[in-house]
Design an enzyme around this catalytic site. Structure first.
Site, mmCIF file in Angstrom:
data_model
loop_
_atom_site.group_PDB
_atom_site.id
_atom_site.type_symbol
_atom_site.label_atom_id
_atom_site.label_comp_id
_atom_site.label_asym_id
_atom_site.label_seq_id
_atom_site.Cartn_x
_atom_site.Cartn_y
_atom_site.Cartn_z
ATOM 1 N N LYS A 159 1.044 -1.128 -0.038
ATOM 2 C CA LYS A 159 -0.004 0.138 -0.147
ATOM 3 C C LYS A 159 0.917 1.212 -0.108
ATOM 4 O O LYS A 159 0.476 2.153 -0.881
ATOM 5 C CB LYS A 159 -0.944 -0.054 1.249
ATOM 6 C CG LYS A 159 -2.003 1.117 1.351
ATOM 7 C CD LYS A 159 -2.902 1.266 2.566
ATOM 8 C CE LYS A 159 -3.758 0.042 2.708
ATOM 9 N NZ LYS A 159 -4.893 0.122 3.323
ATOM 10 N N LYS A 161 3.697 -3.481 10.752
ATOM 11 C CA LYS A 161 2.570 -3.852 11.650
ATOM 12 C C LYS A 161 3.144 -4.417 12.814
ATOM 13 O O LYS A 161 3.988 -5.285 12.852
ATOM 14 C CB LYS A 161 1.724 -4.957 10.861
ATOM 15 C CG LYS A 161 0.142 -4.810 11.364
ATOM 16 C CD LYS A 161 -0.543 -3.741 10.472
ATOM 17 C CE LYS A 161 -1.912 -3.628 10.860
ATOM 18 N NZ LYS A 161 -2.577 -2.706 9.932
ATOM 19 N N THR A 170 -10.061 8.088 4.435
ATOM 20 C CA THR A 170 -10.206 6.979 3.442
ATOM 21 C C THR A 170 -11.549 6.996 2.623
ATOM 22 O O THR A 170 -11.272 6.787 1.192
ATOM 23 C CB THR A 170 -10.050 5.789 4.514
ATOM 24 O OG1 THR A 170 -8.837 5.564 5.097
ATOM 25 C CG2 THR A 170 -10.189 4.401 3.415
HETATM 26 N N1 LIG Z 1 -10.641 3.495 8.953
HETATM 27 C C1 LIG Z 1 -9.812 3.526 8.006
HETATM 28 O O1 LIG Z 1 -9.245 4.798 7.757
HETATM 29 C C2 LIG Z 1 -9.507 2.576 7.164
HETATM 30 C C3 LIG Z 1 -8.349 2.418 6.152
HETATM 31 C C4 LIG Z 1 -8.117 1.222 5.206
HETATM 32 C C5 LIG Z 1 -9.023 0.163 5.479
HETATM 33 N N2 LIG Z 1 -9.972 0.254 6.533
HETATM 34 C C6 LIG Z 1 -10.806 -0.912 6.531
HETATM 35 O O2 LIG Z 1 -12.271 -0.806 6.475
HETATM 36 C C7 LIG Z 1 -12.939 -1.634 6.986
HETATM 37 C C8 LIG Z 1 -13.813 -0.529 7.722
HETATM 38 O O3 LIG Z 1 -13.219 0.152 8.555
HETATM 39 P P1 LIG Z 1 -13.884 1.226 9.475
HETATM 40 O O4 LIG Z 1 -12.950 2.041 10.185
HETATM 41 O O5 LIG Z 1 -15.165 1.844 8.702
HETATM 42 O O6 LIG Z 1 -14.714 0.239 10.758
HETATM 43 P P2 LIG Z 1 -15.853 0.529 11.369
HETATM 44 O O7 LIG Z 1 -15.978 -0.385 12.669
HETATM 45 O O8 LIG Z 1 -15.930 2.118 11.905
HETATM 46 O O9 LIG Z 1 -17.120 0.080 10.686
HETATM 47 C C9 LIG Z 1 -17.402 -0.979 10.086
HETATM 48 C C10 LIG Z 1 -19.174 -0.926 9.857
HETATM 49 O O10 LIG Z 1 -19.167 -2.558 9.281
HETATM 50 C C11 LIG Z 1 -20.226 -2.974 9.533
HETATM 51 N N3 LIG Z 1 -20.086 -4.390 9.416
HETATM 52 C C12 LIG Z 1 -19.612 -5.519 10.327
HETATM 53 N N4 LIG Z 1 -19.782 -6.659 9.821
HETATM 54 C C13 LIG Z 1 -20.771 -6.381 8.844
HETATM 55 C C14 LIG Z 1 -21.504 -7.342 7.810
HETATM 56 N N5 LIG Z 1 -20.830 -8.663 7.687
HETATM 57 N N6 LIG Z 1 -22.032 -6.684 7.019
HETATM 58 C C15 LIG Z 1 -22.256 -5.566 6.952
HETATM 59 N N7 LIG Z 1 -21.733 -4.498 7.528
HETATM 60 C C16 LIG Z 1 -20.744 -5.071 8.607
HETATM 61 C C17 LIG Z 1 -20.453 -2.443 11.213
HETATM 62 O O11 LIG Z 1 -21.775 -2.671 11.612
HETATM 63 C C18 LIG Z 1 -20.063 -0.833 10.855
HETATM 64 O O12 LIG Z 1 -21.044 -0.165 10.657
HETATM 65 C C19 LIG Z 1 -12.259 -2.534 7.760
HETATM 66 O O13 LIG Z 1 -11.745 -3.679 7.000
HETATM 67 C C20 LIG Z 1 -10.720 -1.808 8.144
HETATM 68 O O14 LIG Z 1 -9.618 -2.788 8.103
HETATM 69 C C21 LIG Z 1 -10.166 1.123 7.447
#
Ligand SMILES: NC(=O)c1ccc[n+]([C@@H]2O[C@H](COP(=O)([O-])OP(=O)(O)OC[C@H]3O[C@@H](n4cnc5c(N)ncnc54)[C@H](O)[C@@H]3O)[C@@H](O)[C@H]2O)c1
Length: 365
Positions: free
Chosen positions: A65, A77, A149
């Site tokens: 990345k 990590k 993001t």
């Molecule tokens: N936060 C960042 O900047 C960032 C950057 C790169 C990647 N990510 C990745 O993106 C993803 C989301 O991150 P986030 O920070 O938004 O997390 P978050 O915890 O804020 O949100 C996750 C959401 O997904 C929902 N969810 C969980 N399981 C689900 C399912 N099976 N079906 C439908 N909805 C479901 C939860 O209810 C919640 O609304 C993760 O995989 C994380 O690793 C996040």
């Protein structure tokens, strides 16, 4: 004995460190995968069940990345094996002990990840003088609050839609996972004229073909409710989000959500990967055969780490948005042009782009 060099390949890992601090009962793993482009940036995960292999895979994903985003940073990590929901005073003690233990691993810059947040990064910074994803009060750019993001995903969608002859104005989008990434992707995409017709969280799916008011839905989510509390539209079960016909489908929840057994249910032209590894390799291949473009995670969701790198470099929020837009626009174009020219899988084109940048950085050393 276990083959401790089983992960070694042409990229790394440069170091795998296991830390045990008896008094604080700290057990931690640090993987510095590759530092050809510069000191490694990568999150500190706190969970009870993380393995060395998992930390290595996450570190490798950061190598790709960060290199793909052309950042002056390698990939790493770490994981603290503990319950992230423990009392705050205990968590602080553990995180500070971890920070002191990695003081001399100067080629690794910690950031937030699952189970840690900007407060944890402030403790680490205070102990050893280096961390990213810091609170605003001490010079950080609050990347989740500003939606770094999600903003990057909207830029990626804008570029990728041209490769499938789709007009973003009026494009129907569906988002799986309405957390930090999903909410902000919806906010920025609807500001560009797209129409949110479906959104899911862990409680269920909301579907409204006439369009969902994103401001209202975010307000509702921020008050602790589920998307299915939204007044207008159909309320479906959680996985029904996969079946909604749309133009752009955005996974923003968990890994391996789409696999060989459910990929045929998707009815879309374009997938912008917000979550990390939301599709299995087989699912990405099947989409490719069906002419569905799947933009790989480490190209589409790099907004957060680009923001962290800008923060580390002393930049502000405006610089962060400009840098995210420039890099994601450029990389999405490069990858999808390669795909159009060669028929390669988008992920393969993206990995080759990252590898080329690492090779170039090596030649500069
Ligand atoms: N936060 C960042 O900047 C960032 C950057 C790169 C990647 N990510 C990745 O993106 C993803 C989301 O991150 P986030 O920070 O938004 O997390 P978050 O915890 O804020 O949100 C996750 C959401 O997904 C929902 N969810 C969980 N399981 C689900 C399912 N099976 N079906 C439908 N909805 C479901 C939860 O209810 C919640 O609304 C993760 O995989 C994380 O690793 C996040």
């Amino acid at each position: 004995m276990d083959n401790i060099f089983r992960f070694a390949d042409e990229l790394g890992p440069a170091k795998i460190i296991h830390i045990y601090e008896r008094e604080a009962d700290l057990k931690a793993i640090v993987v510095v995968d590759n530092i050809d482009c510069g000191p490694a940036i990568g999150g500190v995960r706190m969970a009870t069940d993380v393995t060395t292999e998992e930390v290595f895979r996450l570190a490798r994903a950061m190598t790709l990345k960060n290199a793909a985003a052309d950042l002056p940073h390698g990939g790493g990590k770490s994981a603290i094996l503990a319950d992230p929901k423990q009392p705050l005073a205990d968590k602080e003690r553990l995180v500070r002990t971890f920070a002191r233990a990695i003081r001399d691993v100067t080629e690794y810059i910690p950031g937030p990840d699952m189970g840690t947040d900007e407060q944890c990064m402030a403790w680490i910074k205070e102990e050893i003088g280096r961390a990213v994803g810091l609170p605003k009060a001490i010079g950080g750019i609050p990347l989740d609050e500003i939606g770094a993001t999600g903003f990057g995903l909207s830029i990626c969608a804008e570029i990728a839609s041209k490769f499938c002859h789709l007009n973003l104005e009026g494009a129907r989008i569906v988002i799986q996972g309405f957390g930090s990434v999903g909410k902000n992707a919806a906010r920025f995409l609807t500001a560009k004229g797209a129409l949110l017709i479906g959104a899911a969280d862990s409680q269920g799916t909301l579907f409204n073909p006439l369009g969902i008011d994103v401001k209202q839905l975010i307000k509702l989510k921020n008050s602790g409710k589920s998307v299915i509390s939204y007044p207008q539209g159909d309320k479906l079960d959680r996985d029904a989000v996969i079946d909604i016909e749309c133009d752009i489908w955005i996974p923003a929840a968990r890994p391996d959500i789409i696999h060989a057994d459910n990929v045929d249910r998707l009815k879309t032209q374009l997938v912008i990967s917000g979550a990390n590894i939301p599709f299995t390799e087989a699912a990405e291949r099947i989409c490719h055969e069906r002419n569905i473009i799947v933009v790989p995670d480490f190209i589409a969701n790099a907004g957060g780490v680009i923001c962290a790198a800008v923060e580390y470099d002393g930049g502000n929020q405006t610089t962060a948005f400009e840098t995210i837009a420039k890099k994601i626009r450029y990389n999405t174009t490069l990858v999808l042009e390669q795909v159009a020219k060669t028929g390669k899988l988008p992920r393969q084109a993206a990995v080759e782009l990252a590898q080329r940048r690492i090779c170039l950085a090596r030649q500069d050393i």
